[in-house]
Design a protein around this motif. Structure first.
Motif: not given
Lengths: 488, 488, 488
Positions: A267-268, A317-320, A324-326, A378-380
């Motif tokens: 997906i990412n 990284i979440q879809p958004y 942003i990276v792209g 990252a976090s629990e």
């Protein structure tokens, strides 16, 4: 190498012998024979591809054949395979008279490279010390294809300027260096790099650029007439672009964890790539007279988002975040083609035929650092307790590593990849300057005529010319006499 | 639009400005930024692509990662992805000088469209009202690709006559309309339409035709010289045809029920398409002098069977039923190219570059009604008790629906798709007539030169001409003096 | 056939009528109608693609839809499907003016062949005698595609020399013969032949060669100008080569046992093919002036390793064994193109357009015998007790067969395939000599103009010529007057 010590000029002034009738067959046959011997000594089927699987299944209480890793990974493997042979191969057909070399040498070196990669990666990652054997399965094949990708990226910088024998040498050393840096980055530093932003793209990119720097040709402008595309060669190259673009989600998810890992990575990557396309078109249009788009950008920069998602694709990284990276990579990669590639050639003396700096090296570094940042953040809370451990593989010796430490190591891994690329490429470049490899002269680059039997294209003649042509070829005397009449 | 009220002629007489240097980058960057914001607010991973999957699995007693929807749908997704980018893209490379635009604009609008589709379809189908988020997984990606297909079909009617900015507008509204009509047809009317005969092909077809009708160009004959193929552009188009044809079973089965649903949909589509090929060749040959086949038919009409199986593929239409549908569609679609497309242009004033009426709109309507008939004829005897409920999803509010009612609603769904296509297309067409979109002049259509940097094709010169050419370009004075000598 | 008895010469001297306006449509429509009737009478969904699957699952205690054969085989099926339509199709686009025929007739006959194969193979392998029905599922589709492959191989020998009607006849009889020889080899002799070295490649190869021998054209040199490639047609053919090469692991593993069977077959084929590439490049380079590579070898001989692994891929041949087979086949196949094809044409009077002897027939025979040897050398030590039984299916009537016996039967199976190919091809060849099929004259071969509406390629003119051309066509009188002025 005596000449060479007196400066580059002498090296390139040496008359070139592009006859590879002995060297290419010798390299192919000897190295292939070596592969057979090494495979005979070391390589066996792993338990999931061995006929003992039926007993293994009973022993492990596996109730379904669907649990065989083949079914989790084979569709992705085939997509990766297409990327290696059609994707990279056709992307390099864009030159008007080097399409045979682009797709054909890609085919040759990938076929050698994947065998050598199975051995080298096996030694580092899969050697069973009790039996002295390497056991391979579908994941090994994917990793071998990945390893080959590093060398094909390097080929992009060298396209049209080297002989197939040199490419075999580039591949031999490239695979070797890859296996070592991969071992350092993934095993020693315990980085995560599912889609290889670091180990594949950063390494492969700098490896190719470094070789190209050592092989700098001051008189390459003599081949300038062939360093460009024609209409249909650009359409061929789009085949490569699209198969790379479409299957990149499989590339980045091919070896991630079963289940949510593969799912999320796909997906990412899908989203990162979609975003890249829009900003690539934007910058390409913005930079040209009347907003006209440039095929070079569309063929290459649209892929930068996939490269940059190589590390972070399996993270949350979440879809958004992927968008942003792209977004950024489309802009930077297109600007790279507009600004940095000419600068690199003029000032840094690096000739980069396909612009791998903008498509692989730079987005690879971005991907490495994006991965580091996302890991450090990252976090629990976001990943869940088990999810965090699974995703970063915080087990065994690394059970106590924190996400911040992980982020630091990810960044360190990127630097290791850069270092291996630059130093390794420089050494290999020097080896390639030996006068025995059959490389083309400066006015002979980008030309399939040197290494291929190229068909005569008389059929592209318009009917009336073709008719004359036939007449001429059938009656050579007549036409000559005609000629003299005309002259008189 | 003042001018426009005085009749079409004035509109088209306006001098054209095809400079898109501001408009295209602006649209790409602003809309992509909007996507990032919308994704940031709304879109998250679903439970099967989230790191919490490990806990979800334990909670739901799922014993194997193979149960993750990724493994049921990812191979089909990748096939669909190939259809969208290579299939549609290369199918539109058939024009002699619009291959860049065909494959390149397809790439651009599909990349934008799939993002917008994830948001729009998410709002209608997957919005969790408790959290206000849309959760996406592999099925969402497939649906986004499907949604894009509707707009790419519309592009087929407009190919060569509009600017990329106009195509972005077509996509923005197309996706929006698609999401609404899909909601009405699938959720409110509770139709089954796995492969989208209605929601994709019928809607997309009429949407494109309706836009083309509003944008009718009376003087398009001025670009006639470019409205045709060359030998190799026809071969490129066959790449698109074949990838569409081969992967259509994946298209129609991608989102059907796990197990027998996907299995049966693939078989039916495979058979329907095979049958279409034979009747297409038959009619194409029958209609021409000496039985010569026409590439336009082979490239397009062979696909009509896949379109027409879009609704009924998951039903128990039986293998021979699929063959019959394909048989009829091959005939009708080829006749469409021979008879209806010229009629449409001459009488209805609709210019349909790719003949989407024959490939999508008409077979889509056929598919919708075939689906209605097959649904109405369903019985527990053939489907089994549970099979009937599963196939038509007769659960919840629809538990008491009979197959006859279902058939009626299926037919109604087709009409909804037609209505949305025609009305929506007419409105979007009017918007596209604003004089700000950079569309080409009538004598400038089907020409990549307008929006692309096109390489000079000097290499297609035969050797002898090329030699002269080089001479000329190297010694401009000499050649000119030669010229005067010849004239004297 | 009266003329024919007086010798070949008369046969070929007969004036040719290539008008297929009645025959091709008639064959397509009648045979497709026959398919619909046969499917109506015989063919139904099997239990895994029928809506009763839900009840079947409950009855058989199947807990997961992942156990549906669809998920084990569909990805491989799609790869095989790509090989059949894009792989074989584009491999045959290499001729400069027969690309339409190459990919287009491939499309036609494959679409017919797969339907006929479902019926024929169903009768022999899947007819339920209690109901009189044939039940089809995903494995049936794969087998139908396999069956078609045999006929497409035969087409390779005939490329450019026959009419599409003749090809339909070749396919009709080819599928029929295939089903019979497959029944003998797989069911009666109980051979294992997962990837069809024997049943597909050996049979298909000799079938095509035998037909070509009967249809020998002594004056084929009259079409010599068209029997070659141009630059871009060679690049198109590489699309075919690469898709065949990449997806061959899927071909050889598509119908092997779930689990380790598919896994191992894919690995072996992958390795065999990689090895073949290196020796192909070696021999191609070694044989030519200055080591220049020949596209004919690269396009074809690189695939021989996949053919030769067709039988042994599912056995425990070990990774190095696969490399050795590939190594030898690359050498032999390339030598075949260099030495045997010219010999065959000159001495044996067999004209083999694509060199199927070197790519299919000979490597197929090698593959058959490699399979026999590996089977004969199998042992419980290597395979495990259950593994041996599973791999060779030593159950039921064959429970007591030893591996040595199995090896003998494997070898016998190869001979059966050769015999069927040669005898069947000779008979079909004679049928094809009837003067009713519309085949081209000797000076008309390899030319798409005969059966296709071919676009005029004026656009391939360089700009300056194009301009003149336009002038000329617009003002014919003026240009003529100019001409006379120039002459005066």
């Amino acid at each position: 190498m005596g000449n060479c010590a007196q400066g580059c000029k002498d090296y390139w002034c040496r008359p070139k012998n592009t006859n590879i009738r002995i060297s290419l067959p010798a390299v192919c046959v000897v190295w292939q024979t070596a592969m057979i011997i090494l495979f005979g000594v070391f390589i066996r089927y792993d338990e999931e591809s061995d006929t003992h699987w039926v007993e293994h299944k009973a022993h492990e209480n596996i109730t379904s054949d669907a649990e065989n890793d083949f079914y989790f990974r084979y569709p992705s493997f085939q997509d990766v395979h297409v990327m290696i042979f059609v994707g990279f191969g056709f992307l390099m057909t864009f030159l008007k008279r080097y399409s045979f070399g682009g797709v054909g040498f890609n085919f040759l070196i990938a076929s050698f490279g994947l065998q050598w990669a199975l051995v080298m990666q096996g030694w580092f990652h899969a050697l069973d010390h009790s039996t002295g054997k390497i056991y391979i399965g579908i994941e090994s094949l994917i990793n071998a294809d990945f390893c080959v990708a590093g060398c094909l990226i390097a080929y992009g910088a060298l396209l049209g300027k080297v002989s197939p024998v040199q490419l075999m040498v580039v591949t031999l050393f490239g695979i070797t260096l890859f296996a070592v840096e991969e071992y350092i980055i993934l095993s020693l530093l315990h980085c995560r790099d599912a889609g290889g932003s670091m180990v594949i793209h950063t390494f492969g990119g700098y490896y190719g650029l470094s070789i190209s720097w050592v092989l700098y040709r001051p008189n390459l402008h003599q081949s300038k007439r062939l360093n460009g595309s024609v209409y249909h060669s650009d359409v061929f190259a789009m085949i490569g672009t699209l198969f790379l673009w479409m299957f990149w989600p499989s590339f980045n998810s091919a070896i991630t964890d079963h289940g949510d890992g593969q799912h999320r990575a796909a997906i990412n990557t899908y989203l990162g790539l979609a975003s890249t396309v829009l900003t690539t078109y934007a910058i390409s249009s913005l930079s040209a007279h009347r907003g006209k788009l440039d095929m070079v950008h569309i063929q290459n920069a649209t892929l930068a988002g996939g490269v940059a998602m190589g590390t972070a694709a399996e993270f949350m990284i979440q879809p958004y975040g992927a968008l942003i990276v792209g977004f950024c990579c489309g802009i930077l990669s297109t600007l790279g083609y507009l600004v940095f590639t000419p600068f690199m050639e003029r000032v840094l003396k690096i000739q980069d035929t396909c612009g791998i700096h903008n498509l692989h090296a730079m987005p690879g570094v971005i991907g490495g650092f994006v991965g580091a940042i996302v890991a450090a953040a990252a976090s629990e809370e976001v990943y869940g307790h088990e999810g965090l451990i699974n995703t970063f593989d915080f087990e065994g010796a690394f059970a106590n590593r924190t996400v911040l430490t992980q982020g630091g190591f990810q960044a360190a891994g990127t630097c290791v990849a850069i270092a291996f690329g630059i130093v390794g490429g420089a050494i290999v470049g020097v080896i390639l300057r030996f006068p025995i490899w059959g490389d083309p002269a400066d006015d002979n680059c980008y030309d399939d005529e040197v290494y291929w039997e190229v068909p005569e294209d008389e059929e592209s003649l318009p009917p009336i010319l073709e008719y004359n042509n036939h007449m001429t070829s059938k009656n050579p005397e007549m036409s000559e006499s005609n000629f003299s009449v005309e002259q008189s």
